[in-house]
Motif scaffolding. Structure first.
Motif, mmCIF file in Angstrom:
data_model
loop_
_atom_site.group_PDB
_atom_site.id
_atom_site.type_symbol
_atom_site.label_atom_id
_atom_site.label_comp_id
_atom_site.label_asym_id
_atom_site.label_seq_id
_atom_site.Cartn_x
_atom_site.Cartn_y
_atom_site.Cartn_z
ATOM 1 N N GLY A 141 0.820 -1.198 0.000
ATOM 2 C CA GLY A 141 0.000 0.000 0.000
ATOM 3 C C GLY A 141 0.855 1.248 0.000
ATOM 4 N N ARG A 142 0.186 2.406 -0.059
ATOM 5 C CA ARG A 142 0.926 3.668 -0.138
ATOM 6 C C ARG A 142 1.809 3.905 1.074
ATOM 7 N N ASP A 143 1.257 3.720 2.289
ATOM 8 C CA ASP A 143 2.019 3.993 3.501
ATOM 9 C C ASP A 143 3.220 3.061 3.623
ATOM 10 N N ARG A 144 3.026 1.798 3.241
ATOM 11 C CA ARG A 144 4.138 0.849 3.303
ATOM 12 C C ARG A 144 5.208 1.214 2.277
ATOM 13 N N PHE A 145 4.759 1.713 1.120
ATOM 14 C CA PHE A 145 5.699 2.133 0.091
ATOM 15 C C PHE A 145 6.555 3.306 0.581
ATOM 16 N N ILE A 146 5.911 4.270 1.233
ATOM 17 C CA ILE A 146 6.654 5.414 1.777
ATOM 18 C C ILE A 146 7.614 4.960 2.859
ATOM 19 N N HIS A 147 7.172 4.022 3.705
ATOM 20 C CA HIS A 147 8.065 3.471 4.739
ATOM 21 C C HIS A 147 9.264 2.773 4.088
ATOM 22 N N PHE A 148 9.008 2.066 3.000
ATOM 23 C CA PHE A 148 10.073 1.385 2.259
ATOM 24 C C PHE A 148 11.110 2.392 1.760
ATOM 25 N N LEU A 149 10.637 3.492 1.182
ATOM 26 C CA LEU A 149 11.546 4.527 0.688
ATOM 27 C C LEU A 149 12.343 5.150 1.824
ATOM 28 N N ARG A 150 11.658 5.411 2.945
ATOM 29 C CA ARG A 150 12.338 6.012 4.088
ATOM 30 C C ARG A 150 13.404 5.068 4.658
ATOM 31 N N TYR A 151 13.085 3.796 4.748
ATOM 32 C CA TYR A 151 14.011 2.789 5.288
ATOM 33 C C TYR A 151 15.292 2.722 4.454
ATOM 34 N N HIS A 152 15.152 2.901 3.141
ATOM 35 C CA HIS A 152 16.308 2.820 2.244
ATOM 36 C C HIS A 152 16.889 4.196 1.916
ATOM 37 N N ASN A 153 16.511 5.202 2.714
ATOM 38 C CA ASN A 153 17.036 6.558 2.555
ATOM 39 C C ASN A 153 16.802 7.119 1.145
ATOM 40 N N LEU A 154 15.605 6.874 0.614
ATOM 41 C CA LEU A 154 15.256 7.338 -0.723
ATOM 42 C C LEU A 154 14.339 8.553 -0.722
ATOM 43 N N LEU A 155 13.926 9.003 0.469
ATOM 44 C CA LEU A 155 13.146 10.235 0.555
ATOM 45 C C LEU A 155 14.096 11.421 0.493
ATOM 46 N N ILE A 156 13.673 12.486 -0.190
ATOM 47 C CA ILE A 156 14.559 13.623 -0.421
ATOM 48 C C ILE A 156 14.115 14.830 0.390
ATOM 49 N N ARG A 157 15.040 15.411 1.099
ATOM 50 C CA ARG A 157 14.742 16.620 1.872
ATOM 51 C C ARG A 157 14.738 17.823 0.949
ATOM 52 N N LYS A 158 13.800 18.708 1.191
ATOM 53 C CA LYS A 158 13.712 19.929 0.393
ATOM 54 C C LYS A 158 14.652 20.983 0.974
ATOM 55 N N THR A 159 15.227 21.749 0.088
ATOM 56 C CA THR A 159 16.095 22.841 0.512
ATOM 57 C C THR A 159 15.487 24.153 0.054
ATOM 58 N N LYS A 160 15.834 25.239 0.709
ATOM 59 C CA LYS A 160 15.314 26.558 0.364
ATOM 60 C C LYS A 160 16.459 27.459 -0.078
#
Length: 246
Positions: A25-44
């Motif tokens: 599901g969507r939440d598990r997919f996001i958790h998967f990305l976070r676990y593998h350090n694939l989420l990207i932090r936004k910069t200003k």
């Protein structure tokens, strides 16, 4: 779209998951990305492109209490900074408030009034519903308030509106689109030269309009929203959504 966003990416991959019998599901997919350090932090990144200290007439803010109902009711404009290897460049954008579709743009190495006029000229040519009244909203920058631009807008039967303060929420849609193009399409990087930046901007806008899903559009693309006009407009200003999140 290297910085596309997990929720939108999940929608694009969901059918492939089913075909390959992947139960996620969507939440598990996001958790998967976070676990593998694939989420990207936004910069200003900040670079001043607005000079509001001038003696030209500043229009009223016509969007303050306006209900947005359809495409090409309101265009918003802004100028954002693009860093080149040996000089500065500036990108003027014109975006439809309702559909979030970028209607016109121009990039050059100056911020003269010609820059914003050519962006608006493209936007007018790209209109689909030319019988509708149109408001043009921008900050109080000298390019948007000078007589040259005012006369040009009047010749196109466009009513001018400007922000009254320095709050980014008064021109939230324009600020947000700036952030999306720079953060998700690499326009915040140092680009070799103007010719390369022009190619990058053209490609980014084509992908943004036709492929990038928007949370505020019910996960549809700006082009789909502009043509079909079935979603209810969500105000960024009212909901206090962070400017660079989409």
């Amino acid at each position: 779209m290297a910085r596309y966003g997990a929720k939108k990416l999940y929608l694009d991959l969901k059918d492939d998951f089913k075909k390959n019998d992947i139960k996620m599901g969507r939440d598990r997919f996001i958790h998967f990305l976070r676990y593998h350090n694939l989420l990207i932090r936004k910069t200003k990144l900040y670079h001043i492109t607005t000079d509001s200290k001038h003696g030209f007439y500043k229009s009223k803010d016509l969007l303050a209490d306006l209900e947005i109902k359809h495409a090409e009711q309101v265009f918003v404009s802004d100028i954002t900074y693009i860093k080149l290897a040996s000089q500065h460049a500036y990108l003027a954008l014109v975006t439809d408030v309702y559909s979030k579709k970028i209607m016109g743009y121009k990039i050059d190495t100056n911020m003269r009034v010609k820059l914003v006029k050519e962006a608006l000229e493209m936007a007018v040519k790209n209109r689909r519903y030319k019988n509708e009244n149109l408001i043009h909203h921008s900050d109080r920058g000298i390019q948007y308030c000078c007589p040259d631009f005012a006369e040009f807008a009047k010749s196109k039967n466009i009513i001018l509106s400007t922000t009254q303060n320095s709050s980014p929420y008064e021109n939230a849609v324009a600020e947000r689109i700036n952030g999306i193009l720079k953060q998700e399409f690499g326009l915040n990087k140092t680009i070799p030269n103007l010719k390369t930046s022009q190619k990058m901007v053209k490609q980014a806008i084509e992908i943004y309009n036709n492929q990038r899903r928007h949370c505020s559009l019910g996960m549809k693309t700006p082009e789909f929203a502009h043509v079909n006009q079935i979603h209810k407009y969500k105000s960024y200003k009212k909901n206090k959504i962070p400017i660079l999140v989409a």
